[in-house]
Design a protein around this motif. Structure first.
Motif, PDB file in Angstrom:
ATOM      1  N   ARG A   1       1.100  -1.207   0.098  1.00  0.00           N
ATOM      2  CA  ARG A   1      -0.053  -0.069  -0.112  1.00  0.00           C
ATOM      3  C   ARG A   1       0.812   1.228   0.075  1.00  0.00           C
ATOM      4  O   ARG A   1       0.565   2.302  -0.686  1.00  0.00           O
ATOM      5  CB  ARG A   1      -0.761   0.085   1.310  1.00  0.00           C
ATOM      6  CG  ARG A   1      -1.695   1.390   1.153  1.00  0.00           C
ATOM      7  CD  ARG A   1      -2.694   1.151   2.540  1.00  0.00           C
ATOM      8  NE  ARG A   1      -1.979   1.223   3.841  1.00  0.00           N
ATOM      9  CZ  ARG A   1      -1.818   0.318   4.746  1.00  0.00           C
ATOM     10  NH1 ARG A   1      -2.356  -0.809   4.295  1.00  0.00           N
ATOM     11  NH2 ARG A   1      -1.099   0.777   5.727  1.00  0.00           N
TER      12      ARG A   1
ATOM     13  N   HIS B   1       0.870   8.568   4.035  1.00  0.00           N
ATOM     14  CA  HIS B   1       1.278   7.338   4.371  1.00  0.00           C
ATOM     15  C   HIS B   1       2.370   7.299   5.341  1.00  0.00           C
ATOM     16  O   HIS B   1       3.265   8.444   5.510  1.00  0.00           O
ATOM     17  CB  HIS B   1       2.045   6.622   3.294  1.00  0.00           C
ATOM     18  CG  HIS B   1       0.894   6.182   2.023  1.00  0.00           C
ATOM     19  ND1 HIS B   1       0.106   5.224   2.082  1.00  0.00           N
ATOM     20  CD2 HIS B   1       0.851   6.880   0.961  1.00  0.00           C
ATOM     21  CE1 HIS B   1      -0.534   5.355   1.317  1.00  0.00           C
ATOM     22  NE2 HIS B   1      -0.495   6.357   0.357  1.00  0.00           N
TER      23      HIS B   1
ATOM     24  N   LYS C   1      -3.051   2.089  10.139  1.00  0.00           N
ATOM     25  CA  LYS C   1      -2.538   1.911   8.886  1.00  0.00           C
ATOM     26  C   LYS C   1      -1.100   2.235   8.847  1.00  0.00           C
ATOM     27  O   LYS C   1      -0.593   2.514   7.540  1.00  0.00           O
ATOM     28  CB  LYS C   1      -3.328   2.821   7.819  1.00  0.00           C
ATOM     29  CG  LYS C   1      -4.928   2.488   7.963  1.00  0.00           C
ATOM     30  CD  LYS C   1      -5.416   2.791   6.583  1.00  0.00           C
ATOM     31  CE  LYS C   1      -6.955   2.428   6.483  1.00  0.00           C
ATOM     32  NZ  LYS C   1      -7.561   3.233   5.147  1.00  0.00           N
TER      33      LYS C   1
END
Length: 341
Positions: free
Chosen positions: A151, A198, A213
């Protein structure tokens, strides 16, 4: 790197010889059998070689390599590096484990050795961005969250923002990482994580409360088993351990302890070396070392009462971890490395 070169033609053997002559790695060449009735030999050979070598070079067509490899491929974090060189020596193609396994670098080295053109197809290399999995390899990091790794890597390729939160030194990766990512200390994780698409968190020994995440990368925990002669200097032990770590692509922050046999308890050099690396020393009696020694030496048995010292010491210190570097001699010092699971 322990490298297997697999050839399928007589001309391929010549190319393999050039590779072995130019590379500094430990190279073993596997030639095709002479008998015509042994046609399925390659599939059986790959089955054996795949588990025993760090990297493989096929001197063959890509299709031959793919069919031979397919039953054995698992994941880029554990598969060996695989490079394919065509029978004419024109191209050196990175096929499997380009970053973590080191196939991209190997393809370039093989290309230099045989005068071929390296072919690299990993997306981050084409886009000119530093890849997270290469960052992991260079700094001795690992992860079990492959979905998060994919990801984050995909997001970076799309131009999304990313930040690395870490307290370990980034070494030569510092400037490269900062060109594409933000880099902040772990203490700023909660405060600044919300500003990035991210999050990459590098964890050493202490557990860290991460954010949702986040891609969590852990430093590999490696223990050095050492054997040495009397009156050795601390510098000799330090040099041997540094050399062993470097050979495996590891760093001082990966070293979590040094181990040896208990008769070395009065050897000041051992403890000074451990102090230099800021790690502890574990000493084991001969009977415990002998029980887990993966290889045995009659000479060592006669001297200390155990079939080995550095290999079993590393295994015991790592709580039964895998031996990632077997006994290697550095002058008057022997070193083996084992990694804690």
């Amino acid at each position: 790197m322990k490298l297997a070169v697999l050839t399928v033609t007589e001309n391929g053997v010549k190319i393999a010889d050039r590779i072995k002559g130019q590379l500094k790695d430990e190279v073993e060449i596997f030639e095709p059998p002479k008998a015509e009735d042994q046609k399925p030999w390659l599939m059986e050979l790959v089955k054996d070689v795949f588990q025993k070598y760090d990297a493989m070079v096929f001197v063959s067509a890509v299709g031959i390599a793919v069919r031979a490899l397919a039953p054995h491929l698992k994941d880029k974090t554990v598969d060996p590096a695989v490079v394919v060189v065509d029978d004419g020596g024109s191209y050196s193609i990175s096929l499997v484990s380009g970053h973590i396994g080191g196939a991209n670098d190997l393809a370039r080295k093989v290309a230099d050795a045989v005068g071929a053109m390296p072919v690299i197809t990993t997306a981050t290399d084409i886009a000119g961005k530093p890849a997270i999995d290469l960052f992991m390899k260079d700094l001795g990091l690992k992860t079990t969250d492959i979905a998060a790794l994919k990801r984050v890597s995909s997001g970076i390729l799309r131009g999304e923002s990313a930040c690395i939160f870490a307290d370990i030194g980034l070494g030569r990766w510092g400037d490269r990482a900062k060109a594409s990512y933000s880099v902040r200390p772990l203490s700023q994780l909660k405060k600044y994580s919300k500003y990035y698409d991210h999050i990459v968190v590098v964890v050493e020994d202490k557990p860290v409360e991460t954010v949702k995440k986040a891609l969590v990368l852990k430093t590999r925990r490696v223990f050095a088993g050492v054997g040495f002669k009397k009156e050795i200097t601390p510098e000799k032990i330090k040099q041997a351990i540094r050399g062993s770590l470097a050979k495996e692509g590891l760093h001082a922050h990966n070293l979590k302890g040094i181990a040896s046999i208990d008769i070395k308890s009065e050897e000041e050099a051992l403890f000074k070396a451990a102090e230099h690396f800021n790690v502890g020393v574990s000493l084991y009696p001969a009977v415990e070392l002998d029980e887990v020694a993966p290889s045995r030496s009659d000479f060592v048995m006669d001297k200390v009462g155990a079939g080995g010292v550095c290999e079993p010491a590393a295994i015991l210190a790592s709580k039964g971890g895998a031996l990632i570097a077997p006994k290697t001699v550095y002058g008057k010092v022997t070193v083996a490395l084992a990694e804690e699971e």
